[in-house]
Design a protein around this motif. Structure first.
Motif, short mmCIF file in Angstrom:
data_model
loop_
_atom_site.label_atom_id
_atom_site.label_comp_id
_atom_site.label_asym_id
_atom_site.label_seq_id
_atom_site.Cartn_x
_atom_site.Cartn_y
_atom_site.Cartn_z
N ILE A 45 -39.69 -38.73 -23.33
CA ILE A 45 -38.70 -39.78 -23.17
C ILE A 45 -38.39 -40.33 -24.55
CG2 ILE A 45 -38.17 -41.99 -22.05
CD1 ILE A 45 -40.55 -41.37 -20.14
N GLU A 46 -37.12 -40.44 -24.88
CA GLU A 46 -36.74 -40.99 -26.18
C GLU A 46 -36.20 -42.41 -26.01
OE1 GLU A 46 -34.17 -38.57 -28.48
OE2 GLU A 46 -35.69 -37.01 -28.83
N ALA A 47 -36.60 -43.29 -26.91
CA ALA A 47 -36.16 -44.69 -26.86
C ALA A 47 -36.26 -45.28 -28.27
CB ALA A 47 -37.00 -45.48 -25.87
N LEU A 48 -35.81 -46.52 -28.40
CA LEU A 48 -35.91 -47.25 -29.66
C LEU A 48 -36.97 -48.33 -29.54
CD1 LEU A 48 -32.14 -47.68 -30.61
CD2 LEU A 48 -33.76 -46.02 -31.53
N GLY A 49 -37.67 -48.58 -30.64
CA GLY A 49 -38.73 -49.59 -30.63
C GLY A 49 -38.74 -50.40 -31.92
N PRO A 194 -36.16 -47.49 -19.88
CA PRO A 194 -35.53 -47.70 -18.57
C PRO A 194 -36.55 -47.68 -17.45
CG PRO A 194 -34.22 -46.20 -19.89
CD PRO A 194 -35.49 -46.44 -20.66
N ALA A 195 -36.35 -48.55 -16.47
CA ALA A 195 -37.33 -48.70 -15.39
C ALA A 195 -37.44 -47.44 -14.53
CB ALA A 195 -36.96 -49.89 -14.52
N VAL A 196 -36.47 -46.50 -14.61
CA VAL A 196 -36.55 -45.28 -13.82
C VAL A 196 -37.73 -44.42 -14.26
CG1 VAL A 196 -34.11 -45.21 -13.26
CG2 VAL A 196 -34.91 -44.15 -15.37
N VAL A 258 -38.51 -43.49 -30.94
CA VAL A 258 -39.80 -43.21 -30.31
C VAL A 258 -39.65 -42.09 -29.29
CG1 VAL A 258 -41.77 -44.23 -29.12
CG2 VAL A 258 -40.31 -45.65 -30.57
N THR A 259 -40.60 -41.17 -29.29
CA THR A 259 -40.68 -40.14 -28.27
C THR A 259 -42.00 -40.29 -27.54
OG1 THR A 259 -39.37 -38.62 -29.63
CG2 THR A 259 -40.62 -37.66 -27.81
N LEU A 260 -41.92 -40.62 -26.25
CA LEU A 260 -43.12 -40.74 -25.43
C LEU A 260 -43.36 -39.40 -24.73
CD1 LEU A 260 -41.34 -43.62 -25.06
CD2 LEU A 260 -43.52 -44.28 -24.04
N LYS A 261 -44.55 -38.85 -24.90
CA LYS A 261 -44.83 -37.49 -24.43
C LYS A 261 -45.78 -37.52 -23.24
CE LYS A 261 -44.37 -35.65 -29.12
NZ LYS A 261 -45.05 -34.91 -30.21
N LYS A 262 -45.35 -36.90 -22.13
CA LYS A 262 -46.22 -36.77 -20.97
C LYS A 262 -47.23 -35.65 -21.21
CE LYS A 262 -44.42 -36.90 -16.89
NZ LYS A 262 -43.57 -36.59 -15.71
N PRO A 263 -48.36 -35.65 -20.48
CA PRO A 263 -49.33 -34.56 -20.62
C PRO A 263 -48.69 -33.21 -20.28
CG PRO A 263 -50.30 -36.40 -19.44
CD PRO A 263 -48.84 -36.71 -19.57
N PRO A 264 -49.10 -32.12 -20.93
CA PRO A 264 -48.50 -30.80 -20.66
C PRO A 264 -48.70 -30.36 -19.22
CG PRO A 264 -49.86 -30.76 -22.65
CD PRO A 264 -50.13 -32.06 -21.98
N VAL A 265 -47.65 -29.75 -18.66
CA VAL A 265 -47.68 -29.19 -17.30
C VAL A 265 -47.19 -27.76 -17.38
CG1 VAL A 265 -46.81 -29.38 -14.95
CG2 VAL A 265 -47.28 -31.45 -16.26
N ASP A 266 -47.85 -26.83 -16.69
CA ASP A 266 -47.44 -25.42 -16.70
C ASP A 266 -46.23 -25.22 -15.79
OD1 ASP A 266 -49.39 -24.70 -18.47
OD2 ASP A 266 -50.83 -24.08 -16.94
N TYR A 267 -45.17 -24.62 -16.34
CA TYR A 267 -43.96 -24.30 -15.59
C TYR A 267 -43.59 -22.85 -15.85
CZ TYR A 267 -42.61 -29.08 -14.21
OH TYR A 267 -42.55 -30.32 -13.63
N LEU A 268 -42.90 -22.24 -14.86
CA LEU A 268 -42.32 -20.91 -15.05
C LEU A 268 -40.99 -21.11 -15.76
CD1 LEU A 268 -42.59 -17.87 -14.39
CD2 LEU A 268 -41.21 -18.30 -12.36
N MET A 269 -40.87 -20.54 -16.97
CA MET A 269 -39.70 -20.78 -17.81
C MET A 269 -38.85 -19.52 -17.93
SD MET A 269 -40.39 -23.93 -18.55
CE MET A 269 -39.08 -24.25 -19.73
#
Length: 364
Positions: A45-49, A194-196, A258-269
């Motif tokens: 997620i990208e945002a300003l801080g 954003p609250a979403v 700011v870039t907030l990074k979620k933990p890695p998840v395995d996906y078929l790409m």
């Protein structure tokens, strides 16, 4: 125009004779393919801080008094307990200096006797006397400091002072700003998100922040806490991240991306070029290598998050299946294909064309 029966027969013979030629003209379509693979995917997620000091305070006078001494310079680093400003009379200042000198001398005598006792050159009783004198001098200094507390401006924590707004001899009144003090060993980064994304945010989430002022470096940290309320106007929530500030390069008030990074998840790409959209549906052409020549099947797929150059597939394709990356516009269900090149990583179209020419699988 009217045709005779002989003319129609001649045209029919010519058409039937041309059918084998027309059928032979349908050659397999050359395509580039890539195998669908399971890869770790990090959603962000990208945002300003805005940066804030870990601790910050504006130091001001608490009494109406004349400044008699200033013990700091602009931008100096100080420790908790350091006396920054004195607003004492000459007599009070002399008493304070006398108490400091007495304490220093008492400590010096105590340390000296302590070393002599270890070598049996002084008695334990003398050491006790020196210890008592040292502790008495320390108590006397604390007593004077306590009495002069309102007339001494003392640093409440370690940090760096800002600009000095007063001079010796100035008359200050309660509330007058003398300087600021910031603990910038760790910086607080307040980010409006954003609250979403509320379900995504949580303490411990990794953060990477950059600023135009220091474009040569990305600062890493973690989310420490979240605000208890969502702003009803902007529908956003404030997340506070902590960034180590080694070298003290970050300053309070700086704007950061700011870039907030979620933990890695395995996906078929699969590559983004493989995606075919028809209305609200999404498809990909999958190569059936068991047939000879290979053919393609048009699969309806469900997609997930994406990143530049690739997209996650949640249904419709299995790991290892070959999807067409280039040449999809010429394909239909069951079209025979010729695999000109297999994309391994992120090769460009020009590199794939060179690969197909070197293997002789390309279109001539």
């Amino acid at each position: 125009m009217r045709f005779t029966a002989a003319t129609l027969r001649s045209l029919l013979i010519l058409l039937l004779g041309a059918l084998p030629v027309i059928a032979g003209a349908a050659q397999p379509v050359p395509v580039f393919v890539k195998a669908a693979s399971v890869e770790p995917f990090v959603e962000s997620i990208e945002a300003l801080g805005t940066l804030r000091a870990n601790e910050a305070v504006t130091l001001s006078a608490t009494v109406t008094e004349t400044i008699t001494a200033i013990h700091f310079d602009d931008g100096q680093r100080v420790e908790a307990g350091d006396v920054l400003v004195e607003m004492t009379s000459a007599e009070e200042h002399a008493q304070l200096e006398e108490a400091r000198s007495t304490l220093n001398e008492a400590e010096r005598q105590y340390r000296r006797i302590q070393r002599l006792v270890k070598t049996n050159l002084a008695s334990e009783s003398l050491l006790d006397e020196r210890r008592a004198a040292f502790e008495t001098a320390r108590a006397q200094l604390e007593g004077i400091r306590s009495r002069l507390q309102d007339r001494l401006l003392i640093a409440p924590f370690d940090g760096v002072v800002g600009l000095r707004h007063v001079s010796v001899g100035a008359l200050v009144t309660p509330g007058d700003t003398i300087t600021t003090l910031d603990d910038d060993s760790v910086m607080k980064l307040d980010v409006s998100v954003p609250a979403v994304f509320l379900n995504t945010l949580r303490p411990g989430l990794r953060v990477s922040a950059t600023t135009a002022d220091l474009s040569d470096h990305a600062f890493e940290g973690t989310v420490a806490s979240l605000d208890s309320r969502v702003d009803p106007v902007t529908r956003s929530i404030t997340a506070r991240a902590l960034l180590p500030n080694e070298g003290h390069r970050l300053k309070p008030g700086m704007l950061m991306t700011v870039t907030l990074k979620k933990p890695p998840v395995d996906y078929l790409m699969i590559p983004e070029e493989s995606l075919v959209r028809e209305g609200f549906n999404e498809y990909a052409f999958v190569v059936d290598t068991d047939s000879e020549p290979p053919t393609v099947a048009k699969r309806r797929i469900s997609t997930g998050p994406r990143r530049p150059g690739s997209i996650a597939v949640t249904a419709g394709i299995a790991p290892g299946e070959l999807v067409v990356t280039h040449g999809v516009m010429r394909l239909r269900e069951g079209t025979e294909v010729n695999i000109a090149a297999v994309q391994q990583d992120d090769e460009s179209l020009e590199e794939l064309l060179q690969q197909s020419r070197s293997t002789g699988n390309g279109e001539h």
